[in-house]
Design a protein around this motif. Structure first.
Motif, mmCIF file in Angstrom:
data_model
loop_
_atom_site.group_PDB
_atom_site.id
_atom_site.type_symbol
_atom_site.label_atom_id
_atom_site.label_comp_id
_atom_site.label_asym_id
_atom_site.label_seq_id
_atom_site.Cartn_x
_atom_site.Cartn_y
_atom_site.Cartn_z
ATOM 1 N N GLN A 26 -12.110 7.987 2.295
ATOM 2 C CA GLN A 26 -12.376 6.677 2.864
ATOM 3 C C GLN A 26 -12.842 5.716 1.773
ATOM 4 N N HIS A 27 -13.386 6.262 0.696
ATOM 5 C CA HIS A 27 -13.871 5.454 -0.432
ATOM 6 C C HIS A 27 -12.900 5.509 -1.612
ATOM 7 N N ILE A 28 -12.485 6.716 -1.999
ATOM 8 C CA ILE A 28 -11.548 6.872 -3.122
ATOM 9 C C ILE A 28 -10.142 6.931 -2.541
ATOM 10 N N LYS A 29 -9.446 5.812 -2.578
ATOM 11 C CA LYS A 29 -8.151 5.704 -1.920
ATOM 12 C C LYS A 29 -7.058 6.463 -2.658
ATOM 13 N N GLY A 30 -7.148 6.487 -3.968
ATOM 14 C CA GLY A 30 -6.110 7.116 -4.778
ATOM 15 C C GLY A 30 -6.177 6.598 -6.196
ATOM 16 N N PRO A 31 -5.249 7.033 -7.064
ATOM 17 C CA PRO A 31 -5.227 6.556 -8.448
ATOM 18 C C PRO A 31 -5.101 5.039 -8.532
ATOM 19 N N ASP A 32 -5.624 4.487 -9.610
ATOM 20 C CA ASP A 32 -5.531 3.045 -9.857
ATOM 21 C C ASP A 32 -5.087 2.864 -11.305
ATOM 22 N N PHE A 33 -3.805 2.626 -11.494
ATOM 23 C CA PHE A 33 -3.232 2.588 -12.837
ATOM 24 C C PHE A 33 -3.459 1.231 -13.494
ATOM 25 N N PRO A 34 -3.660 1.215 -14.811
ATOM 26 C CA PRO A 34 -3.923 -0.059 -15.503
ATOM 27 C C PRO A 34 -2.753 -1.036 -15.444
ATOM 28 N N THR A 35 -1.534 -0.525 -15.233
ATOM 29 C CA THR A 35 -0.370 -1.406 -15.154
ATOM 30 C C THR A 35 -0.049 -1.809 -13.716
ATOM 31 N N PRO A 85 -11.389 -5.540 -9.345
ATOM 32 C CA PRO A 85 -10.563 -5.226 -8.168
ATOM 33 C C PRO A 85 -9.501 -4.180 -8.485
ATOM 34 N N ARG A 86 -9.088 -3.476 -7.450
ATOM 35 C CA ARG A 86 -8.023 -2.461 -7.586
ATOM 36 C C ARG A 86 -6.717 -3.130 -8.021
ATOM 37 N N LEU A 87 -5.993 -2.466 -8.913
ATOM 38 C CA LEU A 87 -4.737 -2.997 -9.421
ATOM 39 C C LEU A 87 -3.523 -2.395 -8.725
ATOM 40 N N THR A 88 -3.593 -1.094 -8.403
ATOM 41 C CA THR A 88 -2.441 -0.398 -7.826
ATOM 42 C C THR A 88 -2.512 -0.412 -6.311
ATOM 43 N N GLU A 89 -1.444 -0.881 -5.695
ATOM 44 C CA GLU A 89 -1.367 -0.899 -4.233
ATOM 45 C C GLU A 89 -0.911 0.465 -3.733
ATOM 46 N N ILE A 90 -1.447 0.889 -2.597
ATOM 47 C CA ILE A 90 -1.069 2.173 -2.007
ATOM 48 C C ILE A 90 -0.424 1.917 -0.653
ATOM 49 N N VAL A 91 0.801 2.411 -0.500
ATOM 50 C CA VAL A 91 1.530 2.285 0.758
ATOM 51 C C VAL A 91 1.468 3.624 1.474
ATOM 52 N N ASP A 92 1.172 3.593 2.773
ATOM 53 C CA ASP A 92 0.892 4.820 3.508
ATOM 54 C C ASP A 92 2.050 5.808 3.537
ATOM 55 N N ASP A 93 3.231 5.332 3.936
ATOM 56 C CA ASP A 93 4.332 6.259 4.169
ATOM 57 C C ASP A 93 5.403 6.120 3.107
ATOM 58 N N TYR A 94 5.876 7.281 2.658
ATOM 59 C CA TYR A 94 6.991 7.269 1.700
ATOM 60 C C TYR A 94 7.761 8.572 1.793
ATOM 61 N N ASP A 95 9.042 8.457 2.036
ATOM 62 C CA ASP A 95 9.918 9.599 1.824
ATOM 63 C C ASP A 95 10.702 9.221 0.571
ATOM 64 N N ASP A 96 11.736 9.863 0.214
ATOM 65 C CA ASP A 96 12.541 9.389 -0.907
ATOM 66 C C ASP A 96 13.198 8.078 -0.522
ATOM 67 N N ILE A 97 13.746 7.361 -1.478
ATOM 68 C CA ILE A 97 14.380 6.072 -1.164
ATOM 69 C C ILE A 97 15.375 6.280 -0.037
ATOM 70 N N ASP A 98 15.167 5.570 1.041
ATOM 71 C CA ASP A 98 16.023 5.725 2.204
ATOM 72 C C ASP A 98 17.383 5.126 1.893
ATOM 73 N N ILE A 99 18.411 5.866 2.262
ATOM 74 C CA ILE A 99 19.770 5.370 2.021
ATOM 75 C C ILE A 99 20.021 4.066 2.767
ATOM 76 N N GLU A 100 19.216 3.805 3.797
ATOM 77 C CA GLU A 100 19.333 2.542 4.533
ATOM 78 C C GLU A 100 19.209 1.349 3.596
ATOM 79 N N ASP A 101 18.326 1.475 2.583
ATOM 80 C CA ASP A 101 18.122 0.368 1.661
ATOM 81 C C ASP A 101 19.321 0.138 0.753
#
Length: 869
Positions: free
Chosen positions: A214-223, A484-500
């Protein structure tokens, strides 16, 4: 001579070469693991980084000091602590100063320290460096005996075995390295989140990973960049190993009616120049279509890589091809391996947090002991000075009468019971200390020291006070370095969907009686005049025929509702595309239908908006509405959409726009039927042509209406509010009652306003357009009014659709022929009429009708004036 040779021979020992190699290799391995490649779990530093910071600390090049030549720092490191080449040390120093490599750089560099394009740093004689404020926190209190010191490589100097670090540096800046037989790859994190996570562990020793996350969301990369999916993060935090997918952050701009993709942030450790070369090479080899130019517009303000597209290129498709084929998307493999107690070990997140807190606890205890001893030593001296001031005349007389300093010291020690330190302090005391003011200062200082001694002693006795100090120091660090956090975290990810990767395209989807489904681009069906004979839409088996079809977009979601009331969903692009005459693929291979289960309705939708509902219509005239949002998360085995009576089955289902409404769950009484007194009041109304009671009709024409038609040509129109929303497993309510035996519901429509037109088609291809206003508004549960005048030449009613100026009508026959007709070419007729010939069936029967987008071409076939009036 012989005796010497004999003695030498006796000194020779036999050694097994295999054992010797094993021992040597193990020694080498441990040297690399412990002394070079892996970080310490406490301060997060490898030996070379620790030695660089300590050398800078000893040189005094702190954050507030002037820059010094990097060569000076490197010289001190390799001369005193690190017996390796200067290149290795300088490379490490350069990386510690790179903002694109370190989340919080620990070296402040001045000069050329490389770039994200892979450019190397200038030579060490041209660059300058000093510590950052963060690295001062890493070395804080090192002079207070907080860490152990060990001899350097030649025993001439002492160096710290670990640094006291007030920041969780291992997780803060991460680490990567390859040792012998093992490797580490720890991602950087946000300092704010790490400290919040540490405070959470301090407050609750048994905090779960979910609570800490709830506090540590995930990695935060410098780029920066975007992390897709939390599964890899959770795996890494729970087991110490995981795979995190990171994408570049982009936005779309418009330039002269063309899309321009702009890359704003890159995945961690991605070389920008190499990425641009990679994109250019893929465009040259035509592996990626639609790109006209790639250029780098990056400057001091940040990254800006511009990818100009061709006029007809779709930015979403190009962008997702870039993600799939280039380093604009990369995978960061997390291995949280570090050294603890001289042994390499893979840690999970909670272990690393607790290990750092234990390290800080040790540091604070040692610092407190050091401060306590210093305070006690000073208090001891002050006690002696106070005794001297209390007996100043005797002290002066004793000193004056002493032959030398040693005699005076012995006299003081023996007469006043002083220690040697106290006696020396008295002898060193200046005459100015004899003033009254100085005496008051001495007493005040002694009083403060006694209070400090008591405070420090309490800290060593109390675990709570110790943890409070850790908590206060962490909060102080957080306030100093809040970023502030630099890297955004998106909840859901499978591989790139062929739909795209698939363009938006209108498709005709057909499904046969035996369950074969396919999709064909709608442009393959040319528009014809009414009365045309059509073109073959599918080749079927002898005992098969097309049962239904619809038009949709490749990116839409298809909801399949079966005769048993089950609902499944599938993306249109996942349906195999075939030619106009192809048989298609069995639908049971795409969704998990039960044996003998038949699809009765297929509803395309672009979203699952809560302001929409799904209306179900059964053969026996039951109607039910359920909020569309209840179907957005469907399992592969489907869900129950409506509960059916034993002799009933689903006919169709439609999406209805609704306002925000509550719904009645399926566990209500009467099996989910909501027949209130208000609704039941009108069920006795006989709703045929001659006996409708106008006073009993709610003429609320501003509301969306439902329209039900039966096989025998009857219909009923009523407000959608007459069917309240219910849960998924509810049965529904009575929609229409049948005037004659053998009748059943064959279709339904949604009417937005009474100015719309309804197109009705019969079994023999006869159809007409009728204004919705001609059908009286009644209440559900009636027997309805005549929708189409039927006879042997027309056959039974097949269904109805709402007329759309931007759509054509498509009709299918049982032999598999499909005809596309402009709706506006069909004659408009009254409610109680048959209509005109719309489809020349030639002995076939029309089995299904639907709307489709207007065709681009206009091909005329058949007679234009085949009226049946």
């Amino acid at each position: 001579m012989e005796q010497n040779l004999l003695n030498q021979h006796q000194d020779i020992q036999k050694i097994d070469i295999e054992d010797s190699i094993k021992a040597s290799y193990l020694d080498y391995s441990m040297s690399v693991i412990i002394g070079r490649a892996l970080p310490d779990a406490r301060d997060g530093l490898k030996p070379v980084h620790r030695r660089i910071l300590y050398a800078m600390h000893k040189l005094g090049v702190r954050a507030s000091a002037k820059y010094v030549k990097s060569a000076r720092i490197v010289g001190d490191v390799i001369g005193k602590y690190h017996p390796h080449g200067d290149t290795a040390v300088y490379d490490a120093l350069v990386r510690m100063a790179q903002s694109f490599s370190m989340r919080y750089p620990s070296v402040d560099g001045q000069g050329n320290f490389g770039s994200i394009d892979g450019d190397g740093a200038a030579a060490m004689r041209y660059t300058e460096a000093k510590m950052t404020r963060l690295s001062e926190e890493i070395l804080s209190d090192i002079e207070k005996d907080t860490v152990d010191f060990i001899p350097n490589y030649d025993g001439s100097e002492m160096e710290p075995d670990v640094l006291p670090s007030r920041v969780p540096n291992l997780l803060l800046n991460g680490s990567s390295g390859i040792a012998v037989g093992m490797a580490t790859n720890i991602p950087p994190h946000s300092l704010d989140e790490l400290i919040d996570g540490l405070l959470c562990v301090l407050d609750n020793k048994n905090a779960s990973l979910e609570e800490i996350m709830q506090h540590i969301k995930g990695p935060d990369f410098p780029t920066g960049g975007i992390i897709f999916g939390k599964k890899g993060i959770i795996d890494a935090y729970r087991t110490g190993r995981g795979r995190v997918k990171v994408r570049a952050k982009t936005h779309i701009e418009k330039k002269q009616n063309k899309d321009v993709i702009v890359i704003d942030e890159l995945p961690y450790q991605t070389n920008k120049a190499r990425l641009i070369e990679q994109i250019a090479e893929l465009v040259k080899e035509k592996q990626i279509e639609g790109i006209s130019e790639v250029r780098d517009e990056s400057d001091r303000e940040g990254i800006r890589v511009v990818i100009e597209l061709k006029r007809d290129a779709m930015s979403d498709i190009v962008l997702n091809n870039l993600f799939k084929s280039t380093t604009m998307e990369s995978t960061f493999g997390v291995i949280m391996l570090a050294i603890d107690n001289k042994e390499p070990k893979v840690f999970n997140l909670i272990e690393l947090l607790k290990l750092f807190l234990n390290h800080r606890k040790t540091i604070i205890i040692r610092r407190t002991i050091y401060d306590l001893e210093k305070a006690k030593a000073r208090a001891h001296i002050l006690d002696g000075l106070k005794i001297a001031l209390d007996n100043i005349d005797e002290v002066i007389e004793l000193i004056r009468s002493s032959a030398d300093t040693a005699t005076a010291r012995e006299g003081l020690m023996s007469k006043f019971s002083l220690s040697r330190l106290q006696a020396d302090a008295i002898l060193d005391m200046r005459l100015s200390k004899l003033t009254g003011l100085e005496r008051e200062k001495l007493e005040a200082e002694l009083k403060e020291l006694m209070a400090e001694i008591e405070r420090l002693s309490e800290i060593l006795k109390s675990e709570t006070l110790l943890e409070n100090i850790i908590r206060d120091e962490l909060s102080e660090v957080k306030s100093k370095f809040k970023v502030p956090r630099l890297t955004e975290i998106v909840d859901d990810y499978d591989d790139i969907d062929i739909e795209d990767l698939i363009p938006n395209e209108n498709m005709v989807v057909t499904i046969t009686h035996r369950g074969y489904i396919k999709r064909v681009p709608s442009k393959q069906y040319e528009k014809q005049k009414r009365g045309g004979k059509g073109k073959v839409a599918v080749t079927t088996y002898d005992d098969d025929f097309i049962e239904s079809f619809f038009t949709s977009n490749t990116h839409d979601t298809l909801m399949f509702v079966t005769d048993r009331g089950q609902l499944y969903w599938l993306k249109v692009y996942k349906i195999p595309e075939g030619s106009r005459t192809a048989k298609g693929k069995a639908v049971v291979n795409l969704i998990q239908l039960q044996p003998d289960e038949k699809i009765k309705a297929i509803i395309p939708t672009t979203d699952f908006d809560e302001n929409k509902s799904l209306a179900f219509f059964t053969k026996n005239g039951v109607v039910k509405r359920t909020n569309l949002s209840e179907f957005k998360n469907i399992r592969s085995i489907g869900v129950r959409a409506i509960s059916l009576d034993d002799n009933d089955e689903l006919v169709t289902a439609l999406i209805v726009e609704v306002a925000n409404e509550g719904f009645v769950s399926s566990d209500n009484e009467h099996n989910g039927v909501i027949d209130t007194e208000e609704n039941i009041a009108f069920e006795a109304v006989v709703a045929d042509d001659e006996s409708i009671d106008d006073d009993a009709i709610d003429e609320n024409c501003d509301e969306t209406m439902l329209f039900i038609v039966t096989k025998k040509g009857m219909c009923l129109k009523f407000n959608v509010s007459k069917v309240r929303q219910m849960g998924r497993t509810a049965r529904g309510v009575t929609g229409i009652k049948f005037k004659e035996n053998g009748d059943e519901v064959v279709g339904a429509a949604v009417i937005e306003n009474n100015m719309q037109e309804i197109l009705s088609i019969s079994q023999k291809g006869i159809g007409k357009r009728t204004t919705a206003d001609e059908y009286r508004l009644t209440n559900r549960g009636g027997k309805g009014v005549i929708c189409m005048k039927l006879n042997n030449r027309t056959g039974d009613l097949v269904g109805v659709v709402m007329v759309d100026d931007e759509a054509d009508l498509m009709a299918l026959t049982s032999s598999g022929k499909m005809i596309r007709v402009d709706m506006q070419s069909i004659r408009k007729a009254g409610r109680n009429t048959s209509g005109v010939i719309v489809v020349n069936v030639d002995g076939d029967d029309v089995v299904s009708i639907a709307k489709c987008p207007k065709a681009d071409e206009d091909e005329t076939e058949g007679d234009e004036n085949l009226d049946l009036e």
